[in-house]
Design an enzyme around this catalytic site. Sequence first.
Site, PDB file in Angstrom:
ATOM      1  N   HIS A 133      39.467  46.515  44.258  1.00 47.20           N
ATOM      2  CA  HIS A 133      38.325  45.937  44.955  1.00 47.20           C
ATOM      3  C   HIS A 133      38.205  46.539  46.348  1.00 47.20           C
ATOM      4  O   HIS A 133      37.407  46.089  47.157  1.00 47.20           O
ATOM      5  CB  HIS A 133      38.468  44.425  45.097  1.00 47.20           C
ATOM      6  CG  HIS A 133      38.774  43.745  43.812  1.00 47.20           C
ATOM      7  ND1 HIS A 133      40.055  43.556  43.377  1.00 47.20           N
ATOM      8  CD2 HIS A 133      37.961  43.251  42.863  1.00 47.20           C
ATOM      9  CE1 HIS A 133      40.004  42.949  42.200  1.00 47.20           C
ATOM     10  NE2 HIS A 133      38.758  42.754  41.865  1.00 47.20           N
ATOM     11  N   HIS A 153      34.108  46.777  37.489  1.00 47.44           N
ATOM     12  CA  HIS A 153      35.227  47.629  37.075  1.00 47.44           C
ATOM     13  C   HIS A 153      34.939  48.324  35.752  1.00 47.44           C
ATOM     14  O   HIS A 153      35.854  48.795  35.089  1.00 47.44           O
ATOM     15  CB  HIS A 153      36.501  46.809  36.931  1.00 47.44           C
ATOM     16  CG  HIS A 153      36.856  46.007  38.141  1.00 47.44           C
ATOM     17  ND1 HIS A 153      37.071  46.593  39.364  1.00 47.44           N
ATOM     18  CD2 HIS A 153      37.006  44.671  38.331  1.00 47.44           C
ATOM     19  CE1 HIS A 153      37.351  45.642  40.246  1.00 47.44           C
ATOM     20  NE2 HIS A 153      37.311  44.467  39.652  1.00 47.44           N
ATOM     21  N   GLY A 192      36.321  39.868  37.523  1.00 49.36           N
ATOM     22  CA  GLY A 192      35.089  40.192  38.221  1.00 49.36           C
ATOM     23  C   GLY A 192      34.447  41.438  37.636  1.00 49.36           C
ATOM     24  O   GLY A 192      35.126  42.298  37.093  1.00 49.36           O
ATOM     25  N   SER A 193      33.123  41.537  37.733  1.00 47.70           N
ATOM     26  CA  SER A 193      32.434  42.749  37.283  1.00 47.70           C
ATOM     27  C   SER A 193      32.588  43.834  38.347  1.00 47.70           C
ATOM     28  O   SER A 193      33.088  43.585  39.440  1.00 47.70           O
ATOM     29  CB  SER A 193      30.960  42.439  37.033  1.00 47.70           C
ATOM     30  OG  SER A 193      30.839  41.536  35.958  1.00 47.70           O
ATOM     31  N   LYS A 231      44.585  39.660  34.937  1.00 48.56           N
ATOM     32  CA  LYS A 231      45.033  40.509  36.036  1.00 48.56           C
ATOM     33  C   LYS A 231      45.486  39.614  37.198  1.00 48.56           C
ATOM     34  O   LYS A 231      44.888  38.571  37.456  1.00 48.56           O
ATOM     35  CB  LYS A 231      43.893  41.429  36.509  1.00 48.56           C
ATOM     36  CG  LYS A 231      43.356  42.320  35.383  1.00 48.56           C
ATOM     37  CD  LYS A 231      42.515  43.480  35.890  1.00 48.56           C
ATOM     38  CE  LYS A 231      41.227  43.115  36.598  1.00 48.56           C
ATOM     39  NZ  LYS A 231      40.294  42.265  35.804  1.00 48.56           N
TER      40      LYS A 231
END
Lengths: 328, 211
Positions: free
Chosen positions: A216, A54, A51-52, A102
Amino acid sequence: MKKLINAPDDVLTDALVGFAAAYPDLTVNLEDRYISRGPTAGKVGLVSGGGSGHEPLHGGFVGFGMLDAACPGEVFTSPVPDQLLAATKAVDGGAGVLHIVKNYTGDVLNFQMAAELAGDDGLQVESVLVNDDVAVENSTYTAGRRGTGGTVFVEKIVGAAAERGADLAACAAVGREVNDRSRSFGVALSTNVIPATGKPGFELGDTEIEIGVGIHGEPGRSRGQMTTAREIAGVALEAIHADMPLSGDLLVMVNGLGGTPLIELYVVYAAVAEFLESRGATITRNLVGNYITSLEMAGCSITVMRMTPELTELWDAPVQTPALRWGR
Amino acid sequence: MDTSAFRAWVHEAARLIADNAENLTRLDAAIGDGDHGVNLRRGFQAADEMLDKAEAETPGAVLQTVGRALISKTGGASGPLYGTGFRQAGKALADVTEVDVAKLGSALEAAFNGIQQLGAAHEGDKTMLDALGPAVTAYQVAAEGGADIAGATRAAAEAAERGLAETVPMLARKGRASYLGERTIGHEDPGAASTVLLMRALATVTAGEAP
């Protein structure tokens, strides 16, 4: 919500357009949604993604000595198999492709589907799962330890091994070794806001901190009251030490989660260095800065890897990416 | 059910999910990562659009097209999971052109098995399976009792709703919700909630009530 965006739905596309403009040496495929270089003939291709939100992980780590491609999903949402497959094909230099994944259910399932599809198309694909977050205590009744800061170490060190001509099995083996030797622990001082919802990802009181937070904003081990950097570093390192004794030569990363100024990360690093010295361990290499973030969350994570001479050599090998560069 | 009925199911499901996207996201924000509604809406919209273009000429082909679209476009864990469910259901239908009550039951069972295998979850883990499992069972009981497709899918939808309600006191053991541990108790599972919508869409279409 105050964010430097044009529209919540356009954040990822707009960011990729900006990334492409900033780093013209890299390829940004807007249609299939991946950032890549190469392919390099005869070299194992390294693909990561997630996911973006990070940044600089993972796109900022595409370049010589590190990744060949990164697949950004929507903010905090795993990428889809089609883009992973497209990236895998794009960077295959004939020596196979290693997926660095991950440990999150969505990432694992989507990479698994992509690997199956790539296999159907005759590509050789292996994967390395990163799960270094010691904050998750009960792996039996959860999705297991999360992949966090150790991912940066895996991508750098496997990247160096691949650049030196290690084959697919050897790259996977060194990736697993790095993961086995790495542990992380994070602490959040404030929450993050996902652009699509415009609301805080979780609630945290003015004086509260989340001890053991995920990247997150997943809850950690406990809620605590705000305290000193020294105490926070101590809590994180004790948690890591209880899982993997801290001794010998160490690679240490003090990583900002996105909303913490660098000056505070240095304060934390001083506490980390003091703690480890008192335990008789030696920090032989370090990183202090924002490498795997959680949007605007304030706080930090500490990642420690037990070094070997071979891993130190691979860590020192030249790297030239947007977010990590030395020796070249 | 013929091919156009399956297309109608997907269309109705996409509509229901779009209408309820905010609620799904709200449920997910409580115990997950707050993207379930947004992701599923994107996935089902893509599936609906892909079906408009695709030449899927059998019910099985329709479901496999939907599965592929969900895997491609949804993201998160729900994309591969629902996508696999639809693909397995499509495979179970093979190339029959008219699906009877027994055949639809075996397709639903294949969907359940595919999702369970991929996600390695069990009923009671507070996942979509806690709505889908009871739905499949209720469907089969109704079918064996002589119900037609409309009756069996209505029973399935009602059982899914009861299954959703039963996720409230459960402790999540899979996915990102699992990290919340006991804090997940007292919330509906968003995956089970979206499964209810899929079952409700199926019941609506088989009852001939789809708009």
